[in-house]
Design a protein around this motif. Structure first.
Motif, short mmCIF file in Angstrom:
data_model
loop_
_atom_site.label_atom_id
_atom_site.label_comp_id
_atom_site.label_asym_id
_atom_site.label_seq_id
_atom_site.Cartn_x
_atom_site.Cartn_y
_atom_site.Cartn_z
N ALA A 19 43.91 60.36 71.04
CA ALA A 19 42.52 60.49 71.11
C ALA A 19 41.91 60.92 72.47
CB ALA A 19 41.78 58.84 71.01
N THR A 20 42.62 61.21 73.35
CA THR A 20 42.00 61.36 74.79
C THR A 20 41.22 62.68 74.85
OG1 THR A 20 44.04 60.32 75.94
CG2 THR A 20 42.62 62.02 77.13
N ARG A 23 37.75 61.51 73.19
CA ARG A 23 37.01 60.77 74.08
C ARG A 23 36.57 61.77 75.20
NH1 ARG A 23 40.58 57.32 74.45
NH2 ARG A 23 39.63 55.82 73.25
N ALA A 26 33.48 63.65 73.42
CA ALA A 26 32.32 62.73 73.29
C ALA A 26 31.74 62.26 74.45
CB ALA A 26 32.91 61.23 72.67
N GLN A 27 32.26 61.92 75.44
CA GLN A 27 31.67 61.69 76.82
C GLN A 27 30.91 63.11 77.68
OE1 GLN A 27 31.13 58.78 78.21
NE2 GLN A 27 30.00 59.73 79.70
N THR A 69 38.30 60.04 81.84
CA THR A 69 38.60 59.71 80.45
C THR A 69 40.30 59.21 80.44
OG1 THR A 69 37.59 61.98 80.02
CG2 THR A 69 39.12 61.05 78.45
N LYS A 72 39.42 55.42 81.37
CA LYS A 72 38.69 54.89 80.27
C LYS A 72 39.78 54.71 78.86
CE LYS A 72 34.71 53.73 78.14
NZ LYS A 72 33.89 52.56 78.51
N THR A 73 40.65 55.63 78.78
CA THR A 73 41.54 55.26 77.60
C THR A 73 42.43 54.11 77.86
OG1 THR A 73 41.70 57.72 77.26
CG2 THR A 73 43.52 56.57 76.39
N PRO A 76 38.80 50.37 78.10
CA PRO A 76 37.66 50.54 77.52
C PRO A 76 36.64 49.91 78.13
CG PRO A 76 39.34 50.18 75.70
CD PRO A 76 40.00 49.91 77.27
#
Length: 113
Positions: A19-20, A23, A26-27, A69, A72-73, A76
């Motif tokens: 998902a990195t 993510r 998205a950011q 990122t 954050k992974t 969260p």
């Protein structure tokens, strides 16, 4: 893949998952792979003889965004990128990037069996 680094006397976890890239997009509303390709110029730097013109070619924001990122992974609960970076007095890019490079490449290439 997960790794913990000490940055500014703080233990910081970084993690890379499938998902990195999503993510990141998205950011930052930018393509993860395209942004990583911009980091290629960092690997070509002669760190013993850096000149101001060399640094003009590098968009350091890309690295900060990727580092955020990955952090954050792993966690969260961390805040937005600027707030997170404000929590460090120093953030030594040239020391951190080699530590995260394997995580970045695994996201793109996968693990060899």
């Amino acid at each position: 893949m997960e790794k913990t680094l000490t940055i500014d006397n703080k233990e910081v976890r970084f993690k890379s998952t499938a998902a990195t890239p999503l993510r990141f997009k998205a950011q930052f509303q930018k393509d993860y792979l395209a942004e990583i390709m911009k980091l290629d110029s960092l690997g070509k730097l002669d760190t013993k003889n850096i000149k101001p013109k060399d640094l003009e070619k590098i968009d350091f924001e890309v690295f900060y965004n990727i580092a955020w990122t990955l952090a954050k992974t792993a966690d969260p609960s961390i805040k937005d990128p600027i707030t997170w970076l404000d929590g460090f007095e120093t953030f030594p890019l040239m020391e951190i990037l080699p530590e995260l490079s394997e995580m970045i490449s695994v996201t793109l290439q996968g693990k060899k069996k």
